[in-house]
Design a protein around this motif. Structure first.
Motif, mmCIF file in Angstrom:
data_model
loop_
_atom_site.group_PDB
_atom_site.id
_atom_site.type_symbol
_atom_site.label_atom_id
_atom_site.label_comp_id
_atom_site.label_asym_id
_atom_site.label_seq_id
_atom_site.Cartn_x
_atom_site.Cartn_y
_atom_site.Cartn_z
ATOM 1 N N VAL A 47 -0.629 5.032 2.265
ATOM 2 C CA VAL A 47 0.546 5.851 2.575
ATOM 3 C C VAL A 47 1.697 5.420 1.680
ATOM 4 C CG1 VAL A 47 2.227 6.492 4.352
ATOM 5 C CG2 VAL A 47 -0.185 6.159 4.973
ATOM 6 N N MET A 49 5.467 5.734 1.497
ATOM 7 C CA MET A 49 6.407 6.041 2.570
ATOM 8 C C MET A 49 7.400 7.142 2.221
ATOM 9 S SD MET A 49 7.188 2.493 4.590
ATOM 10 C CE MET A 49 7.121 1.277 3.297
ATOM 11 N N GLN A 50 7.895 7.177 0.970
ATOM 12 C CA GLN A 50 8.924 8.156 0.635
ATOM 13 C C GLN A 50 8.391 9.589 0.689
ATOM 14 O OE1 GLN A 50 8.029 5.446 -1.140
ATOM 15 N NE2 GLN A 50 8.357 5.730 -3.340
ATOM 16 N N ARG A 51 7.097 9.778 0.578
ATOM 17 C CA ARG A 51 6.526 11.129 0.661
ATOM 18 C C ARG A 51 6.632 11.707 2.063
ATOM 19 N NH1 ARG A 51 0.809 10.124 -2.555
ATOM 20 N NH2 ARG A 51 1.703 9.677 -4.637
ATOM 21 N N HIS A 52 6.786 10.842 3.067
ATOM 22 C CA HIS A 52 6.796 11.281 4.456
ATOM 23 C C HIS A 52 8.144 11.028 5.146
ATOM 24 C CE1 HIS A 52 2.400 11.657 4.162
ATOM 25 N NE2 HIS A 52 2.442 10.524 3.502
ATOM 26 N N GLY A 53 9.126 10.543 4.408
ATOM 27 C CA GLY A 53 10.413 10.230 5.013
ATOM 28 C C GLY A 53 10.405 8.964 5.840
ATOM 29 N N PHE A 54 9.415 8.082 5.590
ATOM 30 C CA PHE A 54 9.301 6.846 6.360
ATOM 31 C C PHE A 54 10.156 5.721 5.790
ATOM 32 C CE2 PHE A 54 4.619 8.005 7.513
ATOM 33 C CZ PHE A 54 5.080 9.003 8.346
ATOM 34 N N GLU A 58 4.987 1.185 0.359
ATOM 35 C CA GLU A 58 3.672 1.730 0.677
ATOM 36 C C GLU A 58 2.896 0.766 1.571
ATOM 37 O OE1 GLU A 58 2.426 2.031 -3.506
ATOM 38 O OE2 GLU A 58 0.829 0.605 -3.009
ATOM 39 N N HIS A 133 11.095 2.869 13.448
ATOM 40 C CA HIS A 133 10.017 3.733 13.912
ATOM 41 C C HIS A 133 9.256 3.068 15.053
ATOM 42 C CE1 HIS A 133 8.032 0.933 11.165
ATOM 43 N NE2 HIS A 133 6.895 1.215 11.784
#
Length: 229
Positions: A47, A49-54, A58, A133
């Motif tokens: 994953v 993280m920046q692709r999902h707004g997390f 990674e 989160h």
């Protein structure tokens, strides 16, 4: 695995919302786990993280079979934590209870379709961070988890502090920064914990994250006891 003071751990969890276990993994174990990050075959997914707004950075979820050190932590820590979790659920008026062994709990998860392992290895570089989160992956959620710092603060990286927030009813959020050394673990709630008030116990909402890394590279292992759907 080293003997742990479970009475102190429970006292710290009840009072502060987290408990630090110094030196849960030794430096050689930390290094072995960090080295696995680039062995793609060990992991089921990666994953960014920046692709999902997390946040930014990674992580990768291990596939079964888990590394020996990770599997051992998951199996051996579950029992004492399940006893604490059952007391917490009783205090919060929640009906669900947890079996004595991790194998029995995983069987419950797998019967409900939660079959994907959730222990993960996280990598942060300068500028990376993890937004606040909760690690909720399905219907069956074990209420406690832990993170183990694999890198050396002030040598391998700077910044990147572990952060917890606690939201009490009708109050502003409280933040806690938890200092860790290499091999230290922090045990903390996945989503909620009980707090004693003047009218009895009530629930508070917990979230966790990592502050921005200033320099270097930081690796952490996360141990979550429920599997994902």
């Amino acid at each position: 695995m080293m003997a742990l003071d479970w009475r102190q751990i429970e006292d710290d969890l009840n009072q502060d919302g987290y408990a630090v276990v110094p030196g849960l993994l030794h430096p050689a174990q930390c290094g072995e786990l960090v080295a696995q990050y680039d062995e793609a075959a060990r992991f089921r997914s990666r994953v960014v993280m920046q692709r999902h707004g997390f946040g930014q950075g990674e992580y990768q979820y291990w596939a079964y079979p888990l590394p020996d050190a990770v599997a051992a932590l998951r199996a051996r820590l579950y029992g004492p934590l399940a006893a604490i979790a059952n007391r917490w659920h009783a205090s919060m008026g929640l009906d669900s209870r947890f079996p004595e062994t991790h194998a029995a709990f995983l069987a419950r998860c797998h019967a409900a379709g939660q079959i994907r392992p959730t222990p993960l290895l996280l990598r942060y570089r300068a500028g990376d961070y993890n937004c606040l989160h909760q690690d909720l992956y399905g219907e069956h959620v074990f209420p406690l988890q832990l993170a183990v710092l694999l890198s050396r603060p002030h040598e391998d990286f700077t910044g990147g502090e572990f952060v917890l927030t606690e939201q009490r009813p009708r109050m502003q959020s409280r933040a806690e920064v938890v200092p860790l050394a290499q091999g230290d673990a922090v045990i903390f709630p996945v989503a909620q914990r009980p707090v004693n008030g003047t009218r009895g116990s009530y629930r508070v909402t917990m979230r966790h994250g990592v502050s921005r890394l200033r320099s270097g590279m930081r690796h952490t292992v996360g141990i979550i006891f429920h599997d994902a759907s």
